[in-house]
Design an enzyme around this catalytic site. Structure first.
Site, PDB file in Angstrom:
ATOM      1  N   ASP A 107       0.857  -1.195   0.000  1.00  0.00           N
ATOM      2  CA  ASP A 107       0.000   0.000   0.000  1.00  0.00           C
ATOM      3  C   ASP A 107       0.891   1.242   0.000  1.00  0.00           C
ATOM      4  OD1 ASP A 107       0.884  -0.631   2.657  1.00  0.00           O
ATOM      5  OD2 ASP A 107      -0.549   0.832   3.444  1.00  0.00           O
ATOM      6  N   GLU A 172       0.203  -0.912   5.817  1.00  0.00           N
ATOM      7  CA  GLU A 172       1.308  -0.362   6.596  1.00  0.00           C
ATOM      8  C   GLU A 172       1.164   1.142   6.813  1.00  0.00           C
ATOM      9  OE1 GLU A 172       5.258   1.138   7.768  1.00  0.00           O
ATOM     10  OE2 GLU A 172       4.076   1.744   6.027  1.00  0.00           O
ATOM     11  N   GLU A 173       0.692   1.844   5.807  1.00  0.00           N
ATOM     12  CA  GLU A 173       0.560   3.301   5.936  1.00  0.00           C
ATOM     13  C   GLU A 173      -0.643   3.696   6.784  1.00  0.00           C
ATOM     14  OE1 GLU A 173       2.974   4.930   5.137  1.00  0.00           O
ATOM     15  OE2 GLU A 173       3.955   4.138   3.342  1.00  0.00           O
ATOM     16  N   ASP A 201      12.360  -1.302   4.271  1.00  0.00           N
ATOM     17  CA  ASP A 201      11.306  -0.278   4.300  1.00  0.00           C
ATOM     18  C   ASP A 201      11.789   0.977   5.018  1.00  0.00           C
ATOM     19  OD1 ASP A 201       8.832   0.947   3.982  1.00  0.00           O
ATOM     20  OD2 ASP A 201       7.969   0.015   5.752  1.00  0.00           O
ATOM     21  N   HIS A 234     -17.125  32.824  27.560  1.00  0.00           N
ATOM     22  CA  HIS A 234     -16.746  34.020  26.824  1.00  0.00           C
ATOM     23  C   HIS A 234     -15.748  34.792  27.686  1.00  0.00           C
ATOM     24  CE1 HIS A 234     -17.127  38.029  25.089  1.00  0.00           C
ATOM     25  NE2 HIS A 234     -17.660  37.460  24.024  1.00  0.00           N
ATOM     26  N   THR A 336     -12.787  34.795  21.062  1.00  0.00           N
ATOM     27  CA  THR A 336     -12.546  35.145  22.463  1.00  0.00           C
ATOM     28  C   THR A 336     -13.120  34.090  23.400  1.00  0.00           C
ATOM     29  OG1 THR A 336     -14.544  36.470  22.354  1.00  0.00           O
ATOM     30  CG2 THR A 336     -12.461  37.623  22.031  1.00  0.00           C
ATOM     31  N   ARG A 349      10.276   9.918  22.757  1.00  0.00           N
ATOM     32  CA  ARG A 349      10.950   8.847  22.014  1.00  0.00           C
ATOM     33  C   ARG A 349      11.846   8.113  22.996  1.00  0.00           C
ATOM     34  NH1 ARG A 349       8.600   7.870  17.044  1.00  0.00           N
ATOM     35  NH2 ARG A 349       7.350   9.747  16.782  1.00  0.00           N
ATOM     36  N   SER A 423       9.918   4.848  14.845  1.00  0.00           N
ATOM     37  CA  SER A 423       9.681   3.447  15.183  1.00  0.00           C
ATOM     38  C   SER A 423       9.074   2.716  13.992  1.00  0.00           C
ATOM     39  CB  SER A 423       8.748   3.348  16.384  1.00  0.00           C
ATOM     40  OG  SER A 423       7.572   4.073  16.144  1.00  0.00           O
TER      41      SER A 423
END
Lengths: 480, 480
Positions: A107, A172-173, A201, A234, A336, A349, A423
């Site tokens: 894909d 995969e995507e 990949d 508000h 606002t 990470r 990852s």
């Protein structure tokens, strides 16, 4: 090429000879717009699976299986949307040979001409020895690369030096839905005898030197929810008289990491594996410069100037990024509003030897302590959204050594040993479920533009890549 | 009612007698779904203007003018979308009488039954002496209230005590486009002889005690743009090695205001007019409690517990609210993006004697100084998006005194003198362009739900409101 070992000369010559056919095969693959993230193109993703099946049949694969994965779980807009299947096949089943499982995905990311492509993204177009098209590098190029390697052997009447299992997925995507489960299911079945797993990949670090990748950072994703008023207010009516959740949130987010990228949450640094002299030396030969980083970010925002600092902070040290805030005003213009409930999102990470559970405890404690200091009447709830472990392999094991020798045989140079800051969760799943070493053996260059417009793969990377994959199988097959 | 002055007894009795007709008139007005923010309903807004025109004709208005304002400026989805007109009319032109201009708006906020209304929002529905319907309180109730006051005089054969000019606009809920320009144009024409302006378009502070409003805060809206990388980056690849704009931004935003609502930008406090003993005493009699605030916010997030602290911080002290961030991730779920450019939005409510220019200099200097401290390689650009001045009147002038007496004549109680934390920009425009005093004379209660579901006006507020408007004209006409 003078550096080509004698034994590979006929094979490499055959690969050169088949080059037009290999480009034609990639062109056919690219022409199917199998964007897994676009539900309206799901049938094209499935069509790609059957294209691969036909190619595998022609190449003489055995035991081809189209593994259906059932319906895509919510959230999904199309009722009863089937997941694209995983295509399994096997070349050889000789108990005297080692078995290599190769993984790739068929894909692709979305692509529209009007996004700024110079050529139709689904028509592989060659210009100046570069092949442009969606999936050319990510990941149809490498997937077709494996098929090409098999074909070259077949045409030459050369037996494959290993038993080969191919695993090609189509999501995969879009989160690799269903893949983990399939690997678990087939661990003792289709994948029963697997000695090594190779994934092509990812990418070279730069544009000129091949690499092998032996590490990935993990990621722990957190959210901090702060809520106060029962509904949005508000600011004219309530500004100055109620505790505003967004004001608390920016103060909390401001305590996480300093401007130099140093994480301010105590206790994390202590969990990071010390940098040994041996590991440090791995960085000496790597081709990289701060200019490469600034070019990649199209800016002058690098936090470090030296190659080692940059690469080590990208690969072997943790980092913390704030991604955004849910619930606050985010559109252009002015509103606002005092948002009643805001959710800050950030991720860390992770690297060896950070434990996800320990990290989460440190993070949540830090946030709660900082919030107490604010003495705010609002309510806070910090939590882990998801985590994925880091991965690290031994870049001198049998699998990596075979790939290193193959690279040298093709390119006449030792590959750089790299890690990646991101990852690839499937790497860990293969390692855990099959109990085997995993090798990341990229074909494309760092500037291939995998998820971007004008994605490309250089003809040399594509063709020399087929040679590298082939030579790798030979070196691994004979135990180097 | 025992407190009713003798002179008003026939007029008030007539108003009570006409109650069914007044409710019917409001019902007709509410039945036209003139939502100015919904382009598909623009013709209904225009229809409301012509409904008012017909009513004005019936009541004997002179010189009725439908002031066309031309095309709505971009951004607009519908090509050639005409702005709704402003309806002008005049009752009387006697040089020996004073002239009062009354302003109201005939457009309304959006409303759909499925938003959670208990009754059809465009069918005025009476339940337990309460009239439910969109616009019942904001602002069709008061607009029709003026017409009712005129009708009561007419039915009674009683001459109006002043010359009356009515100004009804149809874009108030969408920025009052074209109104400022029209006021400027007519200042020396239609509005040439105006002694006082009265606006009935706000609310009582609570639910039991009438108020007159003599002050509004202004607002200065700022944005802080921080940009670094040329495009959004993946935190796996770049986390830890580039300076992240969003990290800088949360640190800047964290320096603006503390958890207790105290603005941390130096020099602003010094600009705030000192609280005099006289002004402080105005707060003594006002009916308000922290419970009212917590009920309004449906939470326990009040920064102050005493009535005076709350009201003074709402009305006479500046406040700073952070509204949100443009350019960062804002959706539910997780995305590992490093945003390349982020824009923080915040505003400061201004009060006497803060000068907008001085304030902006303090704000921009503060932000730039804080950014320098961060030593970030990113680029910052802080700027004012828009400003609107505060407004303050003398609650003891002739106009307010007349309204105060009128309130006492109707309700038997002196009104609370209030200010509002928000802004009604048109107040300032009338004051400046016509050089007259402006009075805010609200009819509805604080819980009317002006922009919310189940908007309502109590029958008593509507009918006693007509009496109040009428009595006010008499007191003002005779110079109290």
């Amino acid at each position: 090429m003078s550096h080509t070992p004698e034994e590979f000369k006929p094979l490499f010559a055959k690969i050169d000879e088949l080059k037009p056919k290999f480009i034609e095969r990639l062109k056919k693959a690219v022409s199917i717009p199998g964007v897994s993230g676009d539900e309206s193109l799901r049938s094209e993703v499935v069509k790609t699976a059957y294209f691969l099946k036909d190619e595998l049949i022609k190449l003489g694969a055995q035991d081809i299986q189209i593994k259906e994965l059932g319906l895509q779980p919510p959230p999904v807009s199309t009722k009863g949307l089937e997941l694209p299947p995983i295509v399994l096949s096997r070349f050889g089943n000789d108990p005297s040979k080692k078995t290599v499982l190769v993984y790739g995905h068929y894909d692709v990311q979305p692509a529209l001409l009007e996004d700024g492509w110079d050529t139709d993204p689904f028509t592989l177009t060659e210009k100046n020895n570069v092949l442009y098209g969606r999936g050319a590098s990510d990941d149809k190029g490498p997937v077709i690369g494996w098929l090409n390697a098999i074909e070259a052997h077949k045409e030459l009447g050369l037996e494959l030096p290993v038993n080969l299992i191919t695993v090609f997925e189509g999501m995969e995507e879009s989160g690799s839905l269903g893949l983990d489960e399939l690997i678990r299911q087939e661990a003792k079945n289709y994948f029963k005898v697997v000695d090594a797993v190779t994934i092509s990949d990812n990418y070279w670090l730069g544009t000129t030197k091949p690499v092998l990748t032996y590490g990935l950072r993990g990621v722990n994703y957190y959210q901090v929810e702060i809520k106060g008023p029962g509904s949005d207010l508000h600011s004219g009516l309530f500004g100055g008289i109620v505790a505003e959740p967004l004001n608390d949130l920016v103060k909390i987010l401001a305590t996480l990491v300093d401007t130099n990228g140093q994480i301010l949450i105590k206790g994390i640094d202590e969990q990071v594996a010390p940098l040994t002299k041996e590991e440090d030396e791995l960085y000496n030969d790597i081709e990289y410069d701060v200019k490469d980083l600034n070019q990649a970010t199209n800016s002058d925002t690098a936090l470090y100037q030296s190659k080692k600092d940059i690469l080590q902070h990208r690969w072997r040290y943790p980092s913390l990024s704030i991604h955004g805030i849910e619930g606050a005003f985010y559109e252009p213009g002015a509103k606002t509003v005092i948002p009643a409930k805001v959710i800050g999102k950030f991720s860390i990470r992770t690297v060896p030897n950070i434990s996800s559970d320990d990290l989460t405890k440190l993070v949540i404690d830090h946030i709660n302590n900082e919030f107490v200091k604010l003495k705010s009447p609002n309510k806070i709830n910090a939590s882990l959204i998801h985590d994925g472990d880091y991965w690290i392999s031994n870049p001198h094991n049998e699998n990596f050594t075979a790939a290193s020798k193959a690279t040298e045989a093709v390119w006449g140079i030792k590959p750089d040993l790299t890690r990646e800051g991101g990852s690839i969760p499937i790497t860990l799943t293969f390692e855990k479920e099959l109990g085997t070493d995993v090798l990341l053996l990229p074909l494309g260059r760092g500037d291939d533009g995998a998820h971007s417009t004008n994605e490309k793969i250089d003809v040399s990377n594509y063709i020399e890549g087929v040679k590298t994959l082939s030579a790798y199988l030979h070196y691994y097959g004979k135990g180097n």
